[in-house]
Scaffold this motif. Structure first.
Motif, PDB file in Angstrom:
ATOM      1  N   MET A  32      62.616  -6.083 -14.349  1.00 41.47           N
ATOM      2  CA  MET A  32      61.807  -6.080 -15.259  1.00 41.47           C
ATOM      3  C   MET A  32      60.025  -6.747 -14.591  1.00 41.47           C
ATOM      4  SD  MET A  32      62.826  -8.605 -18.634  1.00 41.47           S
ATOM      5  CE  MET A  32      64.070  -7.940 -18.663  1.00 41.47           C
ATOM      6  N   THR A  33      59.455  -5.982 -15.138  1.00 50.22           N
ATOM      7  CA  THR A  33      57.911  -6.541 -14.762  1.00 50.22           C
ATOM      8  C   THR A  33      57.167  -7.069 -15.591  1.00 50.22           C
ATOM      9  OG1 THR A  33      56.851  -4.967 -16.919  1.00 50.22           O
ATOM     10  CG2 THR A  33      57.387  -3.886 -14.328  1.00 50.22           C
ATOM     11  N   SER A  34      56.213  -8.316 -15.288  1.00 53.17           N
ATOM     12  CA  SER A  34      55.406  -9.626 -15.892  1.00 53.17           C
ATOM     13  C   SER A  34      55.269  -8.778 -17.213  1.00 53.17           C
ATOM     14  CB  SER A  34      54.526 -10.231 -15.221  1.00 53.17           C
ATOM     15  OG  SER A  34      53.858 -10.731 -15.471  1.00 53.17           O
ATOM     16  N   MET A  84      58.247  -9.264 -19.461  1.00 50.27           N
ATOM     17  CA  MET A  84      58.854 -10.555 -20.095  1.00 50.27           C
ATOM     18  C   MET A  84      57.758 -11.035 -21.288  1.00 50.27           C
ATOM     19  SD  MET A  84      60.522 -11.427 -16.077  1.00 50.27           S
ATOM     20  CE  MET A  84      61.759 -12.820 -16.910  1.00 50.27           C
ATOM     21  N   THR A  85      56.602 -11.238 -20.629  1.00 48.32           N
ATOM     22  CA  THR A  85      56.097 -11.479 -21.627  1.00 48.32           C
ATOM     23  C   THR A  85      56.161 -11.127 -23.126  1.00 48.32           C
ATOM     24  OG1 THR A  85      54.051 -12.024 -19.904  1.00 48.32           O
ATOM     25  CG2 THR A  85      52.498 -11.851 -22.141  1.00 48.32           C
ATOM     26  N   LYS A  86      55.745  -9.525 -23.852  1.00 51.01           N
ATOM     27  CA  LYS A  86      56.587  -9.206 -24.907  1.00 51.01           C
ATOM     28  C   LYS A  86      57.605 -10.049 -25.368  1.00 51.01           C
ATOM     29  CE  LYS A  86      54.389  -5.016 -23.833  1.00 51.01           C
ATOM     30  NZ  LYS A  86      54.172  -3.347 -23.610  1.00 51.01           N
ATOM     31  N   ILE A  87      58.646 -10.008 -23.970  1.00 53.87           N
ATOM     32  CA  ILE A  87      60.570 -10.376 -24.918  1.00 53.87           C
ATOM     33  C   ILE A  87      60.268 -12.055 -25.116  1.00 53.87           C
ATOM     34  CG2 ILE A  87      62.014 -10.566 -24.274  1.00 53.87           C
ATOM     35  CD1 ILE A  87      62.853  -8.633 -22.698  1.00 53.87           C
ATOM     36  N   ALA A  88      59.202 -12.557 -24.256  1.00 54.51           N
ATOM     37  CA  ALA A  88      58.841 -13.423 -24.182  1.00 54.51           C
ATOM     38  C   ALA A  88      58.368 -14.468 -25.655  1.00 54.51           C
ATOM     39  CB  ALA A  88      58.303 -14.900 -23.237  1.00 54.51           C
TER      40      ALA A  88
END
Length: 50
Positions: free
Chosen positions: A1-3, A6-10
């Motif tokens: 999983m890329t950064s 992870m930003t989109k999911i956060a």
């Protein structure tokens, strides 16, 4: 999983948390349903079935 993923999911998680915390019963149910869908698509053994 890329950064970036992870930003989109956060961000989505933050929005869903706010909807759950401050919404009425219908909004809370929708937020839980959407969060369950997001989690189900990220878990490897569930993602293969969906």
């Amino acid at each position: 999983m890329t950064s970036a993923e992870m930003t989109k999911i956060a961000i989505a998680g933050g929005i869903l948390f706010a909807a759950y915390k401050y919404g009425n019963g219908l909004i809370k149910a929708g937020a839980v349903a959407v969060a369950a869908g997001v989690i189900a698509k990220r878990v490897p053994y569930v993602k293969d079935v969906m």
